[in-house]
Scaffold this motif. Sequence first.
Motif, PDB file in Angstrom:
ATOM      1  N   VAL A  53       0.866  -1.181   0.000  1.00 20.60           N
ATOM      2  CA  VAL A  53       0.000   0.000   0.000  1.00 20.60           C
ATOM      3  C   VAL A  53       0.900   1.227   0.000  1.00 20.60           C
ATOM      4  N   LEU A  54       0.707   2.092  -0.984  1.00 20.76           N
ATOM      5  CA  LEU A  54       1.612   3.216  -1.191  1.00 20.76           C
ATOM      6  C   LEU A  54       1.106   4.528  -0.601  1.00 20.76           C
ATOM      7  N   MET A  55      -0.140   4.873  -0.890  1.00 18.74           N
ATOM      8  CA  MET A  55      -0.661   6.165  -0.469  1.00 18.74           C
ATOM      9  C   MET A  55      -2.172   6.209  -0.605  1.00 18.74           C
ATOM     10  N   LEU A  56      -2.749   7.253  -0.046  1.00 18.67           N
ATOM     11  CA  LEU A  56      -4.166   7.546  -0.206  1.00 18.67           C
ATOM     12  C   LEU A  56      -4.280   8.943  -0.797  1.00 18.67           C
ATOM     13  N   GLY A  57      -5.048   9.061  -1.853  1.00 12.91           N
ATOM     14  CA  GLY A  57      -5.346  10.365  -2.451  1.00 12.91           C
ATOM     15  C   GLY A  57      -6.850  10.487  -2.591  1.00 12.91           C
ATOM     16  N   TRP A  58      -7.281  11.568  -3.189  1.00 12.06           N
ATOM     17  CA  TRP A  58      -8.714  11.822  -3.370  1.00 12.06           C
ATOM     18  C   TRP A  58      -9.015  12.054  -4.835  1.00 12.06           C
ATOM     19  N   MET A  59     -10.124  11.501  -5.293  1.00 16.47           N
ATOM     20  CA  MET A  59     -10.558  11.674  -6.681  1.00 16.47           C
ATOM     21  C   MET A  59     -12.010  12.110  -6.716  1.00 16.47           C
ATOM     22  N   ASP A  60     -12.296  12.997  -7.661  1.00 18.30           N
ATOM     23  CA  ASP A  60     -13.684  13.266  -8.010  1.00 18.30           C
ATOM     24  C   ASP A  60     -13.924  12.573  -9.352  1.00 18.30           C
TER      25      ASP A  60
ATOM     26  N   THR B  66       5.472  16.778 -11.120  1.00 16.83           N
ATOM     27  CA  THR B  66       6.496  17.662 -10.543  1.00 16.83           C
ATOM     28  C   THR B  66       7.630  16.876  -9.886  1.00 16.83           C
ATOM     29  N   SER B  67       7.342  15.697  -9.348  1.00 13.38           N
ATOM     30  CA  SER B  67       8.362  14.936  -8.604  1.00 13.38           C
ATOM     31  C   SER B  67       9.138  13.960  -9.483  1.00 13.38           C
ATOM     32  N   GLY B  68       8.551  13.548 -10.595  1.00 12.60           N
ATOM     33  CA  GLY B  68       9.158  12.489 -11.400  1.00 12.60           C
ATOM     34  C   GLY B  68       8.860  11.103 -10.867  1.00 12.60           C
ATOM     35  N   HIS B  69       8.047  11.005  -9.794  1.00 11.09           N
ATOM     36  CA  HIS B  69       7.696   9.726  -9.178  1.00 11.09           C
ATOM     37  C   HIS B  69       6.324   9.280  -9.691  1.00 11.09           C
ATOM     38  N   PHE B  70       6.326   8.715 -10.855  1.00 12.50           N
ATOM     39  CA  PHE B  70       5.096   8.402 -11.577  1.00 12.50           C
ATOM     40  C   PHE B  70       4.372   7.183 -11.046  1.00 12.50           C
TER      41      PHE B  70
ATOM     42  N   ALA C 222       9.498   7.326  -5.192  1.00 12.63           N
ATOM     43  CA  ALA C 222       8.738   7.435  -3.947  1.00 12.63           C
ATOM     44  C   ALA C 222       7.273   7.754  -4.215  1.00 12.63           C
ATOM     45  N   ALA C 223       6.376   7.186  -3.406  1.00 10.73           N
ATOM     46  CA  ALA C 223       4.958   7.518  -3.496  1.00 10.73           C
ATOM     47  C   ALA C 223       4.609   8.668  -2.562  1.00 10.73           C
ATOM     48  N   CYS C 224       5.298   8.761  -1.441  1.00  3.54           N
ATOM     49  CA  CYS C 224       4.976   9.753  -0.415  1.00  3.54           C
ATOM     50  C   CYS C 224       5.653  11.090  -0.711  1.00  3.54           C
ATOM     51  N   HIS C 225       4.974  12.168  -0.369  1.00  6.39           N
ATOM     52  CA  HIS C 225       5.545  13.503  -0.574  1.00  6.39           C
ATOM     53  C   HIS C 225       6.782  13.749   0.295  1.00  6.39           C
ATOM     54  N   THR C 226       7.009  12.898   1.300  1.00  8.78           N
ATOM     55  CA  THR C 226       8.202  13.024   2.153  1.00  8.78           C
ATOM     56  C   THR C 226       9.437  12.422   1.500  1.00  8.78           C
TER      57      THR C 226
ATOM     58  N   ALA D 181       9.540   9.081   0.957  1.00  9.32           N
ATOM     59  CA  ALA D 181       9.517   7.661   1.315  1.00  9.32           C
ATOM     60  C   ALA D 181       8.788   6.856   0.240  1.00  9.32           C
ATOM     61  N   ARG D 182       9.114   5.604   0.150  1.00  9.32           N
ATOM     62  CA  ARG D 182       8.473   4.718  -0.822  1.00  9.32           C
ATOM     63  C   ARG D 182       6.960   4.676  -0.611  1.00  9.32           C
ATOM     64  N   THR D 183       6.527   4.585   0.653  1.00  9.71           N
ATOM     65  CA  THR D 183       5.108   4.509   0.995  1.00  9.71           C
ATOM     66  C   THR D 183       4.800   5.522   2.097  1.00  9.71           C
ATOM     67  N   CYS D 184       3.575   5.938   2.172  1.00 10.14           N
ATOM     68  CA  CYS D 184       3.143   6.867   3.223  1.00 10.14           C
ATOM     69  C   CYS D 184       2.858   6.152   4.532  1.00 10.14           C
ATOM     70  N   PHE D 185       2.942   4.825   4.554  1.00 18.02           N
ATOM     71  CA  PHE D 185       2.489   4.049   5.707  1.00 18.02           C
ATOM     72  C   PHE D 185       3.577   3.273   6.428  1.00 18.02           C
ATOM     73  N   ASP D 186       4.815   3.734   6.370  1.00 18.74           N
ATOM     74  CA  ASP D 186       5.857   2.967   7.048  1.00 18.74           C
ATOM     75  C   ASP D 186       6.570   3.726   8.161  1.00 18.74           C
ATOM     76  N   ALA D 187       6.317   5.005   8.326  1.00 19.95           N
ATOM     77  CA  ALA D 187       7.097   5.806   9.277  1.00 19.95           C
ATOM     78  C   ALA D 187       6.489   5.882  10.666  1.00 19.95           C
ATOM     79  N   ASP D 188       5.199   5.647  10.799  1.00 17.90           N
ATOM     80  CA  ASP D 188       4.545   5.871  12.094  1.00 17.90           C
ATOM     81  C   ASP D 188       3.633   4.691  12.428  1.00 17.90           C
ATOM     82  N   VAL D 189       4.236   3.553  12.674  1.00 16.59           N
ATOM     83  CA  VAL D 189       3.495   2.345  12.995  1.00 16.59           C
ATOM     84  C   VAL D 189       3.058   2.430  14.455  1.00 16.59           C
ATOM     85  N   LEU D 190       1.772   2.314  14.703  1.00 13.27           N
ATOM     86  CA  LEU D 190       1.230   2.442  16.056  1.00 13.27           C
ATOM     87  C   LEU D 190       1.328   1.114  16.804  1.00 13.27           C
ATOM     88  N   PRO D 191       1.596   1.172  18.113  1.00 18.71           N
ATOM     89  CA  PRO D 191       1.700  -0.071  18.888  1.00 18.71           C
ATOM     90  C   PRO D 191       0.323  -0.689  19.110  1.00 18.71           C
ATOM     91  N   LEU D 192       0.280  -1.988  19.111  1.00 16.60           N
ATOM     92  CA  LEU D 192      -0.963  -2.721  19.400  1.00 16.60           C
ATOM     93  C   LEU D 192      -1.043  -3.010  20.879  1.00 16.60           C
TER      94      LEU D 192
END
Length: 121
Positions: free
Chosen positions: A38-45, A74-78, A102-106, A108-119
């Motif tokens: 899973v790379l990212m979440l965006g919004w579409m109309d 703009t990023s070249g990350h197609f 990278a998929a994430c604007h930071t 990173a490859r994915t937007c979902f790997d930097a802040d994993v919450l503890p269970l």
Amino acid sequence: MSSTPPPSSLDPEIAARLKRSADGLLPAIAQQYDTGEVLMLGWMDDEALHRTLTTGRCTYWSRSRQEYWVKGDTSGHFQHVKSVALDCDADTVLVKVDQVGAACHTGARTCFDADVLPLSQ
């Protein structure tokens, strides 16, 4: 986004199936087509979805800038689209892509790997 969505060239049969949020948007999850990452979440109309389906490149609606943007322009990350699917409620789109860079604007490859919450156990 205004309360009246802009005109779109989206196939009317597809448009009729969509269940949009109050602001006319659908969450669009981008997933790497061959690994399932899973790379990212965006919004579409409707128009962003139409552009995604017809160009083979992910087009999103920027809620902050109130404009369309194509991932990679703009990023070249197609994101090259491999498939697009609606979920069972027709209120979310899954876009399977071949991510270049990278998929994430930071950066990173994915937007979902930097802040994993503890269970809790």
